[in-house]
Design an enzyme around this catalytic site. Structure first.
Site, mmCIF file in Angstrom:
data_model
loop_
_atom_site.group_PDB
_atom_site.id
_atom_site.type_symbol
_atom_site.label_atom_id
_atom_site.label_comp_id
_atom_site.label_asym_id
_atom_site.label_seq_id
_atom_site.Cartn_x
_atom_site.Cartn_y
_atom_site.Cartn_z
ATOM 1 N N HIS A 330 37.948 45.831 31.065
ATOM 2 C CA HIS A 330 38.390 44.488 31.458
ATOM 3 C C HIS A 330 39.356 43.836 30.488
ATOM 4 C CE1 HIS A 330 35.526 43.813 34.830
ATOM 5 N NE2 HIS A 330 34.794 44.682 34.149
ATOM 6 N N LYS A 508 40.028 28.073 32.684
ATOM 7 C CA LYS A 508 39.707 29.439 32.270
ATOM 8 C C LYS A 508 39.181 29.343 30.859
ATOM 9 C CE LYS A 508 44.107 30.406 33.106
ATOM 10 N NZ LYS A 508 43.917 31.595 33.921
ATOM 11 N N ARG A 509 38.606 30.433 30.333
ATOM 12 C CA ARG A 509 38.179 30.372 28.940
ATOM 13 C C ARG A 509 39.349 30.009 28.035
ATOM 14 N NH1 ARG A 509 32.850 31.758 27.219
ATOM 15 N NH2 ARG A 509 33.745 31.748 25.126
ATOM 16 N N LYS A 514 45.825 33.141 26.548
ATOM 17 C CA LYS A 514 45.944 32.439 27.826
ATOM 18 C C LYS A 514 46.903 31.241 27.721
ATOM 19 C CE LYS A 514 41.251 33.784 29.276
ATOM 20 N NZ LYS A 514 41.378 34.513 30.556
ATOM 21 N N THR A 616 41.114 36.076 37.839
ATOM 22 C CA THR A 616 40.562 35.933 39.177
ATOM 23 C C THR A 616 40.653 34.472 39.615
ATOM 24 O OG1 THR A 616 38.409 35.892 38.081
ATOM 25 C CG2 THR A 616 38.992 37.902 39.252
ATOM 26 N N LYS A 620 41.568 32.473 43.321
ATOM 27 C CA LYS A 620 40.821 31.371 43.935
ATOM 28 C C LYS A 620 41.766 30.245 44.339
ATOM 29 C CE LYS A 620 37.011 32.920 41.150
ATOM 30 N NZ LYS A 620 36.442 32.951 39.793
HETATM 31 C C1 26W Z 1 32.316 42.220 23.010
HETATM 32 C C2 26W Z 1 32.979 40.938 23.270
HETATM 33 C C3 26W Z 1 33.588 40.855 24.591
HETATM 34 C C4 26W Z 1 33.169 39.901 25.474
HETATM 35 C C5 26W Z 1 33.733 39.823 26.710
HETATM 36 C C6 26W Z 1 34.583 41.724 24.945
HETATM 37 C C7 26W Z 1 35.144 41.647 26.179
HETATM 38 C C8 26W Z 1 34.714 40.707 27.064
HETATM 39 C C9 26W Z 1 35.301 40.672 28.457
HETATM 40 C C10 26W Z 1 35.837 42.022 28.819
HETATM 41 C C11 26W Z 1 36.332 39.642 28.623
HETATM 42 C C12 26W Z 1 36.597 39.335 30.056
HETATM 43 O O1 26W Z 1 35.890 38.583 30.675
HETATM 44 N N1 26W Z 1 37.694 39.879 30.607
HETATM 45 C C13 26W Z 1 38.217 39.382 31.852
HETATM 46 O O2 26W Z 1 37.720 40.144 32.926
HETATM 47 C C14 26W Z 1 38.147 39.618 34.165
HETATM 48 C C15 26W Z 1 37.491 40.402 35.253
HETATM 49 O O3 26W Z 1 37.994 41.686 35.303
HETATM 50 C C16 26W Z 1 39.660 39.640 34.272
HETATM 51 O O4 26W Z 1 40.044 39.028 35.462
HETATM 52 C C17 26W Z 1 40.274 38.897 33.088
HETATM 53 O O5 26W Z 1 41.678 39.045 33.113
HETATM 54 C C18 26W Z 1 39.723 39.428 31.798
HETATM 55 O O6 26W Z 1 40.173 38.644 30.702
#
Ligand code: 26W
Length: 768
Positions: A330, A508-509, A514, A616, A620
């Site tokens: 992701h 968004k976060r 971003k 995503t 929406k």
């Molecule tokens: C280990 C720390 C950590 C925490 C969360 C590493 C990575 C993450 C996630 C992968 C971050 C995340 O939420 N990524 C998002 O995933 C969405 C669903 O696929 C995408 O639409 C977003 O672009 C992406 O930032």
């Protein structure tokens, strides 16, 4: 579901009596909420129990996060009893809307967790046997408040309303073994109702409890063993969701959480498979598992461990595991790719580590270049590499993202195993993100093309010939949604937003990539222009933000402070506030998103190209008839393909340009060459804003100094962003503009999670 008002109210009354010793006349909101929910659950049990007994192949979606949001309205809608329950409650003087106060289940951070929730709903609606497996955190994502414009975090006690949509299934409890303690894992099952189809899948969330308090009779293997009483409080494992999105923190407790959930899930699945007489080599014919990023990747060595204990050779177990597991990536951000210290891992989970070592040896047997292919190297375990090696398929979440994975992030692996890599572009459930959050717009669509789009979103294309006809109604509904949102913001944030303004929204976060900062810079620029009398015709616009920053993410918190300061400056200046308002809403969550998405005129999707895997939120907004102001990044690229680039507002460096710009990039030179940009940057450090913590100074410094100044090209993209954003604001309001909005809506079909999960089912899971 059949609905009988009398029976339903009788059920509610019975539950109120039995559980709360009250009745309809005396129940408070919480009691009523629990009784109503449980009355619905009772009706759904037969279908659920039947579903659990089915024999066909199922997929387990393993994820550390499920951002479910509020369950009640979605469940009632999917069961087809939303109106029935509303009427029944109204007949006894109760308003269903009162349950809007019920806490969201925020067991996730952002995109990755919400995606998991959308996929569960879509799979059930498509009749696909997909179950979620995760952790029942005691506290979900923190609640955010602003004090003096600075973010403060508070605990999220999401269970204070009760948890009537879950059932504790003690008979499926499992013991999870760590080198220093044993922990009892108890599952809570939540039904996932398909839309109008009687399908009920399961989200199983594990809760940690001390083993000592449990009935040992259940566990033959434990009998007679004298387990030491732990000094560690077992419930701690599930205490709290890690609030980091995109940054890896190598905390042992997080490692414990990850192992806890995958071990409990696999033990339970394998135990039942064995009891049903299954041959372990045929396990992949009954089960497969989707690993949602690297967080659940310990499932791989855990399955190997279990299968070896059952007598399989390593090679046999390896081949089974490889067929069972699939891995979704992701993010390409290096700081998010999980790595664990090998010593720490082997100390905590020696038997599991042994299997990882065996995987490394198995990899070496393939005779590949050890500099390119490794799982353990220099005392570090690389979870993504483990996942790629021991899985059937690896997928990215948008075309551009999968291309980058193949070309860069996992290049060697792709060259070695090209057939493993596939793209599955993300999607969202149109039930929650149009039918439920925007019922008036949904009704306009229904009236023209019927309701087939509810489960077949490509049908929206059939609306195209009617765009001219529905334009007035679309405008009216958008206006009503804006009024509603404005009232809500007034009540919650105390900020007045005229509903006649353009609503420009970024939710968004909070992350540097971003680029909420770029948006803030544009607002500050417009502010100066208006002050200088250079933009007396500026179209009145409300700039609305919603975002949580990870508590330890300094720069992200600095951006929040900056935007809150800008809001104070703008809203408090009568020269400007006639043309502009700025608000950063507090505690943005799924339920807030539902209100914001249906009231937006502009969707800000402005990440540095190449950084946002998919996004995503962009989908929406599109589905609710909103144009995108964005870069050629993530799913924005495919949104332009589907809806036409000319119907959106695209700016900024492309992925290719970003790579070039970064060679020898000198942001200070860019800033000095652009007086408008310079003025905005200077405002951070020249006393324009109050900031007793010196955050804005450091924000400024991050643009011009340090190891990689302006890493996300805010300065580089500023001029083009302003140019395109201005054009957008000045084009707003014409019929041509609203036509663009509706063309986006008509082209949103591809971005249904129904399509995504169907792709997963066909290309990866081989289930139906
Ligand atoms: C280990 C720390 C950590 C925490 C969360 C590493 C990575 C993450 C996630 C992968 C971050 C995340 O939420 N990524 C998002 O995933 C969405 C669903 O696929 C995408 O639409 C977003 O672009 C992406 O930032």
């Amino acid at each position: 579901m059949k609905f009988d008002k009398k029976v339903f109210l009788k059920d509610v009354e019975n539950i109120l009596r039995a559980d709360f010793a009250c009745d309809l006349a005396t129940a408070n909101k919480k009691e009523l909420y629990n009784a109503v929910s449980k009355a619905v659950m009772q009706e759904a049990y037969p279908d659920w129990i039947a579903a659990k007994r089915q024999q066909k192949k199922r997929c387990g979606y393993f994820s550390a996060e499920f951002l479910m949001g509020r369950a009640i309205f979605n469940n009632l809608m999917n069961l087809g009893i939303l109106d029935g329950v509303r009427d029944a409650l109204a007949s006894v003087g109760e308003d269903l809307g009162q349950f809007e106060e019920v806490e969201d289940a925020a067991l996730g951070n952002g995109g990755l967790g919400r995606l998991a929730a959308c996929y569960l709903e879509s799979a059930a609606s498509m009749g696909l046997p997909l179950d979620g497996y995760g952790i029942r955190y005691r506290y979900g994502l923190f609640r955010q408040v602003f004090a003096d414009g600075y973010q403060k975090e508070e605990g999220d006690d999401w269970l204070k309303w009760g948890d009537p949509w879950s059932v504790r299934v003690e008979r499926d409890a499992a013991i999870v073994h760590f080198s220093d303690m044993d922990i009892l894992a108890v599952p809570y099952d939540m039904p996932i109702f398909g839309y109008h189809n009687t399908v009920v899948n399961t989200l199983r969330l594990w809760s940690s409890e001390p083993v000592t308090a449990f009935d040992f009779e259940t566990f033959d293997t434990m009998k007679g063993e004298n387990k030491a009483v732990e000094n560690f409080n077992a419930t701690k494992i599930c205490d709290v969701l890690y609030p980091n999105d995109n940054t890896m923190v190598g905390k042992l407790l997080r490692l414990r959480q990850q192992y806890f959930m995958v071990s409990a899930s696999l033990q339970d699945i394998v135990r039942k498979y064995k009891a049903a007489g299954g041959d372990f080599k045929a396990l992949p014919e009954k089960f497969c598992f989707q690993l949602n990023d690297t967080h659940p990747v310990l499932a791989i060595p855990e399955l190997l461990r279990i299968l070896r204990k059952e007598g399989l050779s390593f090679e046999e177990a390896f081949l089974v595991a490889k067929r069972c597991f699939n891995f979704t990536n992701h993010t390409i951000m290096a700081e998010a790719l999980e790595k664990w210290d090998a010593l720490a891992l082997s100390d905590l989970l020696p038997d599991v580590y042994e299997q990882i070592v065996a995987c490394q040896e198995r990899l070496e047997l393939e005779g590949l270049d050890p500099n390119k292919f490794f799982i353990i190297r220099d005392g570090t375990v690389h979870m993504a590499n483990l996942a790629i090696f021991v899985s059937s398929k690896v997928n990215g979440v948008a075309e551009i993202h999968t291309d980058i994975l193949k070309r860069e992030t996992f290049r060697h692996w792709y060259e070695q195993y090209p057939e493993k890599f596939v793209n599955i572009t993300n999607g969202i459930t149109p039930r929650r993100w149009l039918l439920l959050n925007n019922p008036k717009l949904a009704a306009i669509i229904d009236a023209k093309i019927g309701g087939a789009w509810h489960t077949d979103l490509k049908q929206l294309a059939r609306l195209k010939p009617y765009i001219g006809e529905i334009l007035p109604d679309f405008k009216r509904v958008k206006g009503e949604n804006k009024e509603k949102l404005a009232a809500y913001i007034k009540a919650r944030e105390g900020v007045e937003i005229p509903a006649g303004f353009i609503f420009d929204i970024q939710i968004k976060r909070l992350h540097e990539y971003k680029r909420q900062l770029l948006n803030a810079f544009s607002i500050l620029h417009f502010y100066f222009e208006i002050k200088d009398g250079k933009m007396n015709d500026f179209p009145p616009t409300a700039f609305i933000f919603g975002a949580k920053a990870a508590p330890g993410y300094y720069m992200a918190k600095a951006v929040i402070k900056l935007i809150n300061e800008i809001a104070k400056l703008v809203n408090g200046d009568p020269d400007v506030s006639r043309r502009m308002r700025v608000v950063f809403v507090q505690d943005y969550d799924v339920s807030y998103a539902e209100k914001l998405v249906c009231a937006a005129d502009i969707s800000e999707q402005i990440s540095t190209a190449g950084m946002e895997a998919s996004g995503t939120g962009n989908m929406k907004f599109m589905l609710n008839g909103t144009v995108t102001l964005g870069t050629m990044d993530g799913a924005n690229v495919e949104i332009c393909e589907e809806a036409g680039r000319e119907n959106n507002y695209i700016f900024g460096a492309t992925v290719e340009e970003v790579a070039n710009v970064k060679r020898g990039y000198d942001p200070l030179a860019v800033i000095n060459a652009d007086p408008a940009l310079k003025r905005v940057c200077d405002a951070l450090v020249n006393g324009t804003f109050s900031d007793d913590r010196g955050m804005l100074v450091r924000l400024h410094a991050s643009l011009i100094s340090g190891h990689e100044p302006d890493r996300y090209l805010v300065a580089y993209d500023f001029a083009d962003y302003i140019r395109v954003k201005k054009r957008l604001l000045y084009e707003f309001g014409t019929d041509e503009f609203y036509t663009k909005c509706l063309l986006n809506l008509c082209a949103a079909g591809k971005f249904s999670a129904d399509r995504s999960v169907t792709d997963y089912a066909n290309l990866i899971w081989h289930i139906n």
